[in-house]
Every structure is written in structure tokens, then in C-alpha cells.
Write a protein that holds these residues in place. Structure first.
Motif, short mmCIF file in Angstrom:
data_model
loop_
_atom_site.label_atom_id
_atom_site.label_comp_id
_atom_site.label_asym_id
_atom_site.label_seq_id
_atom_site.Cartn_x
_atom_site.Cartn_y
_atom_site.Cartn_z
N GLU A 45 44.01 26.87 36.63
CA GLU A 45 44.66 28.05 36.03
C GLU A 45 44.94 27.55 34.62
OE1 GLU A 45 48.30 27.95 38.30
OE2 GLU A 45 47.11 27.89 40.27
N ALA A 53 48.27 35.59 33.01
CA ALA A 53 47.65 33.70 33.66
C ALA A 53 48.25 33.06 34.20
CB ALA A 53 46.57 33.51 32.97
N ARG A 58 49.98 35.40 37.57
CA ARG A 58 48.61 35.12 38.41
C ARG A 58 48.74 35.97 40.33
NH1 ARG A 58 43.71 31.91 37.35
NH2 ARG A 58 43.13 31.15 39.62
N ALA A 88 45.44 40.51 35.11
CA ALA A 88 45.70 39.44 35.92
C ALA A 88 44.68 39.12 37.19
CB ALA A 88 46.99 39.95 37.62
N TRP A 91 41.32 38.21 35.29
CA TRP A 91 41.11 36.57 34.90
C TRP A 91 41.10 35.77 35.55
CZ3 TRP A 91 45.61 37.37 30.23
CH2 TRP A 91 44.91 36.96 29.63
N LEU A 92 41.83 35.84 36.86
CA LEU A 92 41.21 35.91 38.01
C LEU A 92 39.44 35.86 38.60
CD1 LEU A 92 41.63 34.08 40.69
CD2 LEU A 92 43.02 36.35 42.11
N ASP A 95 38.07 33.53 36.49
CA ASP A 95 37.89 31.41 36.99
C ASP A 95 37.21 31.79 38.35
OD1 ASP A 95 39.54 31.83 34.83
OD2 ASP A 95 42.17 31.94 35.93
#
Length: 337
Positions: A45, A53, A58, A88, A91-92, A95
Motif C-alpha cells: 500500500e 491510497a 483504499r 482509490a 490506484w488499487l 498495485d
């Protein structure tokens, strides 16, 4: 099914990170985590990127049919998905792409993290301005939405990394405050009523049970309710080892003997240089002796971690903290006495 039977066997020293890492580069974070933590890597994270984030944002992005936005006072539920929800989720996705890239062919345990229902309820305001924790119906809605969101999230991970044995960490740092009437109201002038411990337990059990994977509950606060978490179905408990007192001895001993895995946060998340991995786990050995536990259980029941997330550390220190955790875990296995 016992906690021990649900937690996967680790193929190396029992060490992992809590979740957050410094910086904003998803691929660099995934490379660091997978390279340092060969037995139990985790999905990084990166809260330095900003709202969405962060730990709470998240997890709000995982919710199904519940949406939140950032207000001056913090996160607040709204009627429709807005920029903050989309950010959110984006960005997840970044990742997950980075983790997938660095786990090609992975066939071992892999940890992911999400904020639990009680900490979400204590952190997010309803549209009228009060914390969601003040409304039992809102708490139930959050728990149900989170359960569905996690189901979809886990299904996505299983498609991306089919060989992974997934382990879920539920972050519940606010749980002790929720149980003891220490969560402030939105105004900050009062405290919300304590949640009945049976209600807290049942809410967690209803979330953990259907997921059909080992769940670790992380709580970096004092007075972690270990018996409650065990009854709710947690396969392990992650805590800041420095906050334990002898009052916790009986609960820890019972948990370990029942098969619960102890994620011991013994490596400072920020701070001075690290030099003695064996010294970092000396307190764990002392606890084991004080409780009269079998030294042979150390390697099977203890996973070494930093005391909390590493977002506040420098990249160099974060890498060092993870490798230090691995070496410390190996010292427990090699020298359990």
C-alpha cells in the motif's frame, strides 16, 4: 477447523510486512516486497500518493454500492461514486498490476490487507456528519458491503495469481477504542457509546467465516481483544509487541496453544539503524519462557513483522526493516531456546 489448519505452511522464515510502504512507485514497492519476503510477501500500500491510497480510502474503494468522498473533516459517505472513489480503485488496480508482474509463477502464501468493519465505521462519517459507528444499521451495511467487495477482490487476485495461497489481514486498529467508548464523535467533544463485545464478535465472524481463507487481524493498539478475535475465527493476530504487558499473558498463551499464529511486531517501523536481528526477537523468547510454551512452537506460531506500516520510513530503511524481519525470524527457527 482450527486456526493452525487454516494458516498455510511457510516455505521459509516466518516474516512479512504490515502493508504500507514509502513512495509512490507501485512497481518498485512490489519488487521490494516480493524480493525481501520470499515466504510471505504482501500487496503493498502506498499512502504517499494521497487520499484513496491511504488505508481507509483504499478499503472504501473495495465497498460495493457504498461510496465515499474526502471532506475537510475526512472521509464521508455519499450517494454516488465520485473522483475519490475512482481514484482509490485506480490506484488499487495499479498495485495489483505491479504485484501480478512480480509474482509470475508464484505458488505460495500471499497476504493482502483491508480495513475491518469496525475501524471503517469509526473512521468514516455518514452524510449527516456523525461517525458511521453511531448508527448500528450503517455498521451492518458497511460489513455487508465489505464482505461482497472482498469476495470480488479475492476472486480477482485468484485469477491474476492462480498459484497463490491467499491470506487476508483485516486492519482493526480502532477496535479496542470501539469496545471501550474511546472513539470521539465527529465534533470531538464527546465519545461514542461502547459497542457490545458480542455484537463486535458476531460482526467479525459473519465477515470472516464465508471468506474461506485464513484471516489475520492486525491491531497496533494496546488492549487487543485476543479471545474475541479467536472466537470470531481469526487464524492469527498481528500486534505491536512493545504494547503487550503481562496482563496479556494468559490470552496469548491460550491463543498460541489453540493454534493461533502470532504476528509479532518487533522491528521498529521508523527509527534508528537495525543491527541485531536476534535481539529483536529476544522479547518473544522471553515471553515463550514466561508462559512455559514449547520452544518448538516458535517457528510455527510466530511471524516476525515491523511494529506497524512502513509508509513513514525512507525506502532504504523499509528495505532494511523487511530483510531484518526475515533474519530475525530465521534466528527464532535456528535457536528457539
Amino acid at each position: 477447523m482450527s486456526a493452525e489448519s487454516t494458516f498455510p505452511q511457510l516455505a521459509g522464515p516466518g516474516a512479512t510486512g504490515i502493508g504500507s510502504m514509502p513512495g509512490t512507485d507501485a512497481r518498485e514497492a512490489a519488487k521490494t516486497v516480493t524480493g525481501s519476503l520470499e515466504a510471505l510477501p504482501h500487496l503493498p500500500e502506498l499512502p504517499d500518493r494521497g487520499p484513496g491510497a491511504d488505508m481507509v480510502g483504499r478499503s472504501l474503494g473495495l465497498l460495493v454500492e457504498l461510496f465515499a468522498r474526502v471532506e475537510p473533516s475526512g472521509w464521508r459517505f455519499g450517494d454516488h461514486p465520485g473522483r475519490d472513489t475512482r481514484r482509490a480503485r485506480s490506484w488499487l488496480g495499479e498495485d495489483l498490476d505491479a504485484l501480478e508482474e512480480h509474482t509470475q509463477g508464484w505458488t505460495g502464501p500471499l497476504k493482502i490487507q483491508a480495513v475491518g468493519p469496525w475501524t471503517l465505521a469509526a473512521s468514516v462519517e455518514l452524510q449527516r456528519g456523525e461517525k458511521a459507528l453511531a448508527d448500528p444499521g450503517a455498521v451492518r451495511d458497511i460489513a455487508a458491503s465489505l464482505a461482497e467487495g472482498l469476495r470480488l477482490h479475492l476472486a480477482d487476485l485468484r485469477r491474476r495469481i492462480p498459484g497463490a495461497q491467499l491470506v487476508l489481514q483485516l486492519d482493526e486498529p480502532s477496535l479496542p477504542a470501539v469496545l471501550s467508548a474511546r472513539v470521539p464523535t465527529a465534533s470531538g467533544w464527546q465519545r461514542l457509546r461502547a459497542v457490545d463485545r458480542q455484537v463486535a464478535e458476531e460482526t467479525l465472524r459473519s465477515l470472516i467465516g464465508p471468506l474461506d481463507l485464513p484471516v489475520i487481524v492486525h491491531c497496533c493498539a494496546a488492549d487487543v481483544p485476543l479471545p474475541l478475535l479467536r472466537r470470531a475465527g481469526a487464524a492469527g493476530v498481528s500486534l505491536d509487541f512493545a504494547l503487550l504487558t503481562e496482563r496479556d499473558d494468559d490470552a496469548i498463551g491460550e491463543a498460541v496453544e489453540d493454534g493461533t499464529v502470532l504476528f509479532a511486531g518487533v522491528v521498529p517501523a521508523v527509527g534508528p539503524a537495525l543491527s541485531d536481528p536476534a535481539g529483536s526477537v529476544s522479547g518473544v523468547r522471553t515471553l515463550w519462557r514466561r508462559l512455559g510454551l514449547d520452544p518448538g512452537l516458535l517457528a510455527r506460531r510466530v511471524v516476525v513483522t515491523p511494529s506497524c506500516g512502513l509508509a513513514g520510513a525512507s525506502p532504504a530503511y523499509a528495505r532494511l526493516a523487511l530483510s531484518h524481519s526475515v533474519t530475525a525470524a530465521q534466528s527464532l527457527a535456528d535457536n528457539p531456546e
